[in-house]
Design a protein around this motif. Structure first.
Motif, PDB file in Angstrom:
ATOM      1  N   GLU A 261       0.853  -1.189   0.000  1.00  0.00           N
ATOM      2  CA  GLU A 261       0.000   0.000   0.000  1.00  0.00           C
ATOM      3  C   GLU A 261       0.885   1.234   0.000  1.00  0.00           C
ATOM      4  OE1 GLU A 261      -3.359   0.373   2.611  1.00  0.00           O
ATOM      5  OE2 GLU A 261      -3.723  -1.797   2.592  1.00  0.00           O
ATOM      6  N   ALA A 262       0.426   2.265  -0.708  1.00  0.00           N
ATOM      7  CA  ALA A 262       1.156   3.535  -0.778  1.00  0.00           C
ATOM      8  C   ALA A 262       0.140   4.661  -0.893  1.00  0.00           C
ATOM      9  CB  ALA A 262       2.113   3.542  -1.964  1.00  0.00           C
ATOM     10  N   VAL A 263       0.635   5.885  -0.782  1.00  0.00           N
ATOM     11  CA  VAL A 263      -0.208   7.073  -0.873  1.00  0.00           C
ATOM     12  C   VAL A 263       0.277   7.925  -2.035  1.00  0.00           C
ATOM     13  CG1 VAL A 263      -0.856   9.214   0.314  1.00  0.00           C
ATOM     14  CG2 VAL A 263      -0.742   7.076   1.588  1.00  0.00           C
ATOM     15  N   ARG A 264      -0.670   8.451  -2.793  1.00  0.00           N
ATOM     16  CA  ARG A 264      -0.372   9.391  -3.876  1.00  0.00           C
ATOM     17  C   ARG A 264      -1.198  10.647  -3.633  1.00  0.00           C
ATOM     18  NH1 ARG A 264       3.184   6.107  -4.572  1.00  0.00           N
ATOM     19  NH2 ARG A 264       3.306   4.636  -6.295  1.00  0.00           N
ATOM     20  N   ASP A 265      -0.533  11.793  -3.478  1.00  0.00           N
ATOM     21  CA  ASP A 265      -1.227  13.081  -3.369  1.00  0.00           C
ATOM     22  C   ASP A 265      -1.337  13.659  -4.772  1.00  0.00           C
ATOM     23  OD1 ASP A 265      -1.532  12.919  -0.627  1.00  0.00           O
ATOM     24  OD2 ASP A 265       0.334  13.984  -0.215  1.00  0.00           O
ATOM     25  N   ILE A 266      -2.553  13.937  -5.193  1.00  0.00           N
ATOM     26  CA  ILE A 266      -2.839  14.359  -6.567  1.00  0.00           C
ATOM     27  C   ILE A 266      -3.455  15.752  -6.564  1.00  0.00           C
ATOM     28  CG2 ILE A 266      -4.086  13.800  -8.698  1.00  0.00           C
ATOM     29  CD1 ILE A 266      -2.056  11.631  -7.853  1.00  0.00           C
ATOM     30  N   LEU A 267      -2.854  16.655  -7.326  1.00  0.00           N
ATOM     31  CA  LEU A 267      -3.405  17.990  -7.497  1.00  0.00           C
ATOM     32  C   LEU A 267      -4.522  17.906  -8.545  1.00  0.00           C
ATOM     33  CD1 LEU A 267      -1.641  21.270  -7.435  1.00  0.00           C
ATOM     34  CD2 LEU A 267      -3.034  20.814  -9.453  1.00  0.00           C
ATOM     35  N   MET A 268      -5.733  18.281  -8.147  1.00  0.00           N
ATOM     36  CA  MET A 268      -6.891  18.247  -9.044  1.00  0.00           C
ATOM     37  C   MET A 268      -7.087  19.654  -9.612  1.00  0.00           C
ATOM     38  SD  MET A 268      -9.357  16.045  -6.503  1.00  0.00           S
ATOM     39  CE  MET A 268     -10.752  16.018  -7.625  1.00  0.00           C
ATOM     40  N   HIS A 269      -7.029  19.779 -10.912  1.00  0.00           N
ATOM     41  CA  HIS A 269      -7.093  21.074 -11.592  1.00  0.00           C
ATOM     42  C   HIS A 269      -7.956  20.917 -12.836  1.00  0.00           C
ATOM     43  CE1 HIS A 269      -5.695  24.558 -13.903  1.00  0.00           C
ATOM     44  NE2 HIS A 269      -5.154  25.021 -12.791  1.00  0.00           N
ATOM     45  N   ARG A 270      -8.803  21.906 -13.119  1.00  0.00           N
ATOM     46  CA  ARG A 270      -9.718  21.822 -14.262  1.00  0.00           C
ATOM     47  C   ARG A 270      -9.013  21.922 -15.602  1.00  0.00           C
ATOM     48  NH1 ARG A 270     -12.479  25.095 -10.700  1.00  0.00           N
ATOM     49  NH2 ARG A 270     -11.789  26.953 -11.773  1.00  0.00           N
ATOM     50  N   GLY A 271      -7.758  22.316 -15.605  1.00  0.00           N
ATOM     51  CA  GLY A 271      -7.030  22.468 -16.853  1.00  0.00           C
ATOM     52  C   GLY A 271      -6.988  23.913 -17.305  1.00  0.00           C
ATOM     53  N   ALA A 272      -6.237  24.152 -18.359  1.00  0.00           N
ATOM     54  CA  ALA A 272      -6.057  25.507 -18.852  1.00  0.00           C
ATOM     55  C   ALA A 272      -5.902  25.498 -20.364  1.00  0.00           C
ATOM     56  CB  ALA A 272      -4.829  26.153 -18.200  1.00  0.00           C
TER      57      ALA A 272
END
Length: 178
Positions: free
Chosen positions: A33-44
């Motif tokens: 098991e591991a953790v991934r922190d993901i930046l959620m962005h609508r895009g540009a």
């Protein structure tokens, strides 16, 4: 063959005005098991706008994260409920004052795939008509019309370092657009 990680659960750990951060608990390649922190962005949307004289419209602005002024292609985030093409037309007008008679997507990029969902959609804009800028309340930009060869030289000698600008200009040159 590369392993596709499996998501066990996700939670939002930060919610700001421009992005959120999601923490994914996953099963990694060797079963741990591991953790991934993901930046959620609508895009540009990113606009490579070329004048009738063959100059590329660029903006210079302070970037707090970089702690310096950067010369960049005009760009802006896609607002909720907005598509990327609409955002491209809006942002071009807001940041440069120009409207484009011809706008076509020429590239897509994921700038930081290791931790962000953000996608950049690049638009080639021509048949430009000048107008008035309409900056956001917190924006202050300088507008330049630059020779493509000089921009490429500035990229190659390290004077232009903004990732979207570097990739957009070099890709456009490789495709014969500029």
């Amino acid at each position: 063959m590369a392993y596709q990680e499996k998501t066990l659960r996700s939670e939002i750990v930060y919610e700001g005005a421009i992005f959120k951060i999601r923490r994914d608990h996953i099963i990694a390649a060797r079963g741990q098991e591991a953790v991934r922190d993901i930046l959620m962005h609508r895009g540009a949307s990113v606009m490579l706008a070329v004048t009738d004289e063959g100059k590329i419209l660029m903006v210079r602005q302070w970037r707090q994260a970089a702690k310096e002024f950067l010369l960049e292609l005009p760009a802006g985030k896609i607002d909720p409920g907005e598509d990327a093409l609409t955002a491209a037309n809006r942002e071009l007008r807001e940041e440069t004052g120009y409207s484009a008679g011809h706008v076509e997507k020429f590239m897509e990029s994921i700038p930081c795939a290791g931790y962000s969902e953000e996608r950049l959609l690049f638009y080639f804009c021509t048949d430009l008509t000048p107008g008035e800028t309409d900056f956001d309340d917190t924006e202050d930009l300088d507008l330049y019309a630059c020779d493509p060869d000089e921009l490429i030289e500035s990229i190659l000698n390290g004077k232009i370092t903004d990732g979207k600008t570097v990739s957009g200009i070099l890709f456009a040159r490789a495709k014969g657009l500029i």
